[in-house]
Design a protein around this motif. Sequence first.
Motif, PDB file in Angstrom:
ATOM      1  N   GLY A  74       0.808  -1.214   0.000  1.00 10.98           N
ATOM      2  CA  GLY A  74       0.000   0.000   0.000  1.00 10.98           C
ATOM      3  C   GLY A  74       0.840   1.262   0.000  1.00 10.98           C
ATOM      4  O   GLY A  74       0.496   2.260  -0.638  1.00 10.98           O
ATOM      5  N   LEU A  75       1.962   1.232   0.698  1.00 14.24           N
ATOM      6  CA  LEU A  75       2.836   2.409   0.759  1.00 14.24           C
ATOM      7  C   LEU A  75       3.616   2.598  -0.536  1.00 14.24           C
ATOM      8  O   LEU A  75       3.899   3.739  -0.934  1.00 14.24           O
ATOM      9  N   PRO A  93      -7.287   6.285 -11.735  1.00 11.54           N
ATOM     10  CA  PRO A  93      -7.694   6.895 -10.467  1.00 11.54           C
ATOM     11  C   PRO A  93      -7.965   5.894  -9.358  1.00 11.54           C
ATOM     12  O   PRO A  93      -8.044   6.270  -8.188  1.00 11.54           O
ATOM     13  N   GLY A  94      -8.100   4.609  -9.690  1.00 12.36           N
ATOM     14  CA  GLY A  94      -8.352   3.610  -8.658  1.00 12.36           C
ATOM     15  C   GLY A  94      -7.157   3.352  -7.763  1.00 12.36           C
ATOM     16  O   GLY A  94      -7.292   2.732  -6.714  1.00 12.36           O
ATOM     17  N   LEU A  95      -5.973   3.855  -8.151  1.00 13.79           N
ATOM     18  CA  LEU A  95      -4.782   3.597  -7.352  1.00 13.79           C
ATOM     19  C   LEU A  95      -4.884   4.225  -5.967  1.00 13.79           C
ATOM     20  O   LEU A  95      -4.460   3.632  -4.983  1.00 13.79           O
ATOM     21  N   GLY A  96      -5.439   5.429  -5.890  1.00 12.71           N
ATOM     22  CA  GLY A  96      -5.554   6.103  -4.595  1.00 12.71           C
ATOM     23  C   GLY A  96      -6.391   5.305  -3.615  1.00 12.71           C
ATOM     24  O   GLY A  96      -6.018   5.121  -2.447  1.00 12.71           O
ATOM     25  N   TYR A  97      -7.535   4.820  -4.080  1.00 11.71           N
ATOM     26  CA  TYR A  97      -8.390   4.029  -3.204  1.00 11.71           C
ATOM     27  C   TYR A  97      -7.765   2.672  -2.903  1.00 11.71           C
ATOM     28  O   TYR A  97      -7.972   2.119  -1.819  1.00 11.71           O
ATOM     29  N   ALA A  98      -7.005   2.126  -3.848  1.00 11.17           N
ATOM     30  CA  ALA A  98      -6.316   0.864  -3.589  1.00 11.17           C
ATOM     31  C   ALA A  98      -5.302   1.030  -2.458  1.00 11.17           C
ATOM     32  O   ALA A  98      -5.174   0.160  -1.593  1.00 11.17           O
ATOM     33  N   LYS A  99      -4.599   2.159  -2.462  1.00 14.32           N
ATOM     34  CA  LYS A  99      -3.637   2.419  -1.382  1.00 14.32           C
ATOM     35  C   LYS A  99      -4.338   2.516  -0.032  1.00 14.32           C
ATOM     36  O   LYS A  99      -3.851   1.992   0.973  1.00 14.32           O
ATOM     37  N   VAL A 100      -5.495   3.194  -0.016  1.00 15.00           N
ATOM     38  CA  VAL A 100      -6.256   3.315   1.227  1.00 15.00           C
ATOM     39  C   VAL A 100      -6.704   1.938   1.711  1.00 15.00           C
ATOM     40  O   VAL A 100      -6.616   1.617   2.892  1.00 15.00           O
ATOM     41  N   THR A 101      -7.188   1.115   0.779  1.00 12.48           N
ATOM     42  CA  THR A 101      -7.652  -0.236   1.140  1.00 12.48           C
ATOM     43  C   THR A 101      -6.516  -1.080   1.701  1.00 12.48           C
ATOM     44  O   THR A 101      -6.652  -1.734   2.742  1.00 12.48           O
ATOM     45  N   LEU A 102      -5.380  -1.068   0.999  1.00  8.12           N
ATOM     46  CA  LEU A 102      -4.238  -1.864   1.453  1.00  8.12           C
ATOM     47  C   LEU A 102      -3.693  -1.359   2.778  1.00  8.12           C
ATOM     48  O   LEU A 102      -3.287  -2.147   3.643  1.00  8.12           O
ATOM     49  N   TRP A 127      -4.669 -13.013  -0.525  1.00  6.92           N
ATOM     50  CA  TRP A 127      -5.494 -11.872  -0.143  1.00  6.92           C
ATOM     51  C   TRP A 127      -5.432 -10.784  -1.226  1.00  6.92           C
ATOM     52  O   TRP A 127      -6.454 -10.231  -1.636  1.00  6.92           O
ATOM     53  N   PHE A 128      -4.229 -10.500  -1.676  1.00 10.32           N
ATOM     54  CA  PHE A 128      -4.028  -9.465  -2.700  1.00 10.32           C
ATOM     55  C   PHE A 128      -4.740  -9.858  -3.998  1.00 10.32           C
ATOM     56  O   PHE A 128      -5.381  -9.016  -4.652  1.00 10.32           O
ATOM     57  N   GLY A 129      -4.636 -11.128  -4.357  1.00  6.92           N
ATOM     58  CA  GLY A 129      -5.298 -11.588  -5.573  1.00  6.92           C
ATOM     59  C   GLY A 129      -6.810 -11.476  -5.495  1.00  6.92           C
ATOM     60  O   GLY A 129      -7.475 -11.094  -6.472  1.00  6.92           O
TER      61      GLY A 129
END
Length: 843
Positions: free
Chosen positions: A43-44, A270-279, A356-358
């Motif tokens: 995520g980071l 744009p989904g990368l930002g929310y992916a970082k928050v989720t992770l 989990w990531f998959g």
Amino acid sequence: MKRPNGLAREAVRFKPASFAGTFLALLMSALIVSACGILLETGLRASVPPERYANAPVVAAADQYEYVVTGSGEDQEKEATPLPDTARLDAALATKAAKVPGAATAVADFTFPVRTTHDRARGLKVPGGALTAHGWGSHLFTGTALTAGSAPRAGEVVLNTGTARAAHAAVGDTVVLETAAGRQDFRVAGIATAGSAETARNTAAAGAPTWFADAQAGTLAGHPGKADAVVVLAKHGTDTGALAGAVKMALAGSGAEVHTGDDRGAVEDPGLGYAKVTLFSIGGSFGGIAAIVAVFTAAGTVALSVGQRAREFALLRAVGATPRQVRRAVASEALLVAPLAGILGCLPGIGLAHWWFGRLQDRGAVPRAVDLHVSVLPMLAAVVLGLLTALGAGWIAGRRPARIKPGQALSEASVERLRPGLVRTVLGVAALVGGALLTGVSASATGDDAAGAALGVVMCFMLAVGLLGPLVARLCAGLFGLPLRGAGPAAQLAAANSLANARRLASAITPIVLAVAFSSTLVFMHTSESHAADEQLRAGITADHVVTDPAGLPVDAAARAASAPGVEAAVGLLNTQVLVPTGSGEFKSLLGASTQGVTGSGAELAQVQDLDVREGSLDWLGTGRIAIDRTLADSADAGVGDRLPLYLPDGTKAAPEIVAVYGRGLGLATVTMDRASLDGHVTSAFDSTLLVRGGSQQTLTALGEVSDVSGYATERSLDARLGAWMNNTMAAVLGGFAAVAAVNTLVMTVLDRRRELGMLRLVGSTRRQVMTMLRWESLLVASVGLVLGSAIAAATLIPMMSGVTGEAPYVPPLLYGSFALAAGGLVLLAVTVPARAALRRWA
């Protein structure tokens, strides 16, 4: 006498069963910590390689985050929250960027959805009815090339070869398309083959590409004068870093951020930002809880292992071992077991992280282009944490047998101490009081504040159970043992055994309490929210028909529906999200609030939707005036007549007046505003839902998929599957870990009782009688663990759900029954299987 490390090696060699439980607990701890650490690091460090912008060395775009700054000076912290929609910049910046040294040209880039129509003569027949539109200038960096015709001018369009073939369209034909500017005729200026960069990512989901004139694209997108990004192409031989620096200077003060390398991928995805928050949420927030639970459980197992060998330590003291030698022997045992357990635990931890990531990628929470980062840091942290846990728990557990006199040590090894230490008791009472105080805080809070306080509740009560375990176990053994006294000799012996060995009982029930408390809290939190949201949705929609379309509804859907025979009211809804600042001081944050933009007046909305208005009136809804849910009103400390500061989907600041506060925001929308207030601030200008009162289903089918309230509610429930899956997965991970820890502890406890079980056989007890006694003990352990775990979950959920939903928690009986059966079956197997093995030698 052997040296301490020699004593440790001999202990591991000749009593492997005593260390097997410790090894397994530390291995499971490393598994959980390493898996969460890998997700946190991902995520980071998450990034996506550029695909559409792969041939563009420099890309300028607006900042896609909003920030909350807390503290000052060295203590200042800046928390970033991704915007719900795309923030755009001035399209005229492309002219400035094109003039910098080394720039060949600069292109204002646009991406927006377009709908086809059902016009039989001129409508395009496209699967799903959706197209993804761009400005024609993007062909310079995507590789798109004309196969027929010419570049588009105002009022013209270039179609993709596949689209033109499916629609039987040719250059010079006229087609009807719907954009944010409305339904319009366009002349087909050309046919083009999309370049590889244009079709690299998610084209099937987004719709086939089509192109408009750059001068008209912003208006058609609904953002006149705005562009998604400015793409700068370099002259041959120009250094990318130098070009980026020049562009940054030229665009200084405009709010544009300049991107190169993999940073360009974040602009197009744009989904990368929310992916970082989720992770970060899984690896950081949940990972922190999981790490605490893992350490707590592993420490308990290590302490149990050391405590079971109190007789051995007492004999060592009796034959001349010094306190320092005993402490070093315990530390050497930890050094022998913990590192190997940690290293082996990291291997399945990597596998868990990959799985989990998959699954997150399969469910769309993480873009496919993001890679899982596996480095040595999370695994090193897991091994070191396990080692420190083993050393700390061993030191605490071995401190008393190493400190007291040899004779006293032998005496205490034969008879269990009745009371825990003073420090442990004080800390346990403090944790209990803290949990009670946080329960009160959670009961008086609402929304995310209630959920945050509830987390502290479950942690404090779990800590209290761990610290006050012997006292709690003695009390429960006395209470739960009362009905056993009339159930026969074996049950009486089980009750007496449990009461006399409270420490052993505490070691057995603590993991069960842990598993039940955390699993119940996570699972029933979601069932409660889903149940309340579903009830609010079903009660809130009073319309007879609900019309939806995955590609968005026609721009004139509400007007066409209103003119249909028998229709009394038709209101379109555009679903999106806004960010609302809540809290103050160090507790400031941005809360994402679901929002519905209403096409129509507040009075018309009241005909198709019952928001359960508590204060004010929807009649006043309009430009600069909104209605909000009661939980948001409490979180933001705002009411009717106040202005609510918020950020629109693209980050634009606004402060509309609150004209109504309602109670069904969880099922419908947290914020309700007029549709016009969202114009120019969302990517898709097409309404998501159309609510119709009166009329017939047949007259509305041309607008989209028509269903009733029940069908729509069912569909909305399916959309919430990601949240349910994440909660259930976290519950399974924590509950599974706690279950393994419970089995591990119970097996260790039974194996340590081999002498006691053999003594019962020698004094005349039959094998069946001994096993019956153990089954009664299993029932006692499972019952105590289930009751305490359920009590902690109830103390957590009742105040939290009161603040979030205004209702009591919803606990499906069958689901809770499965938890109870699982707990009982787990304890029964963990006790009876090793007991049978232990009794074979006394057959």
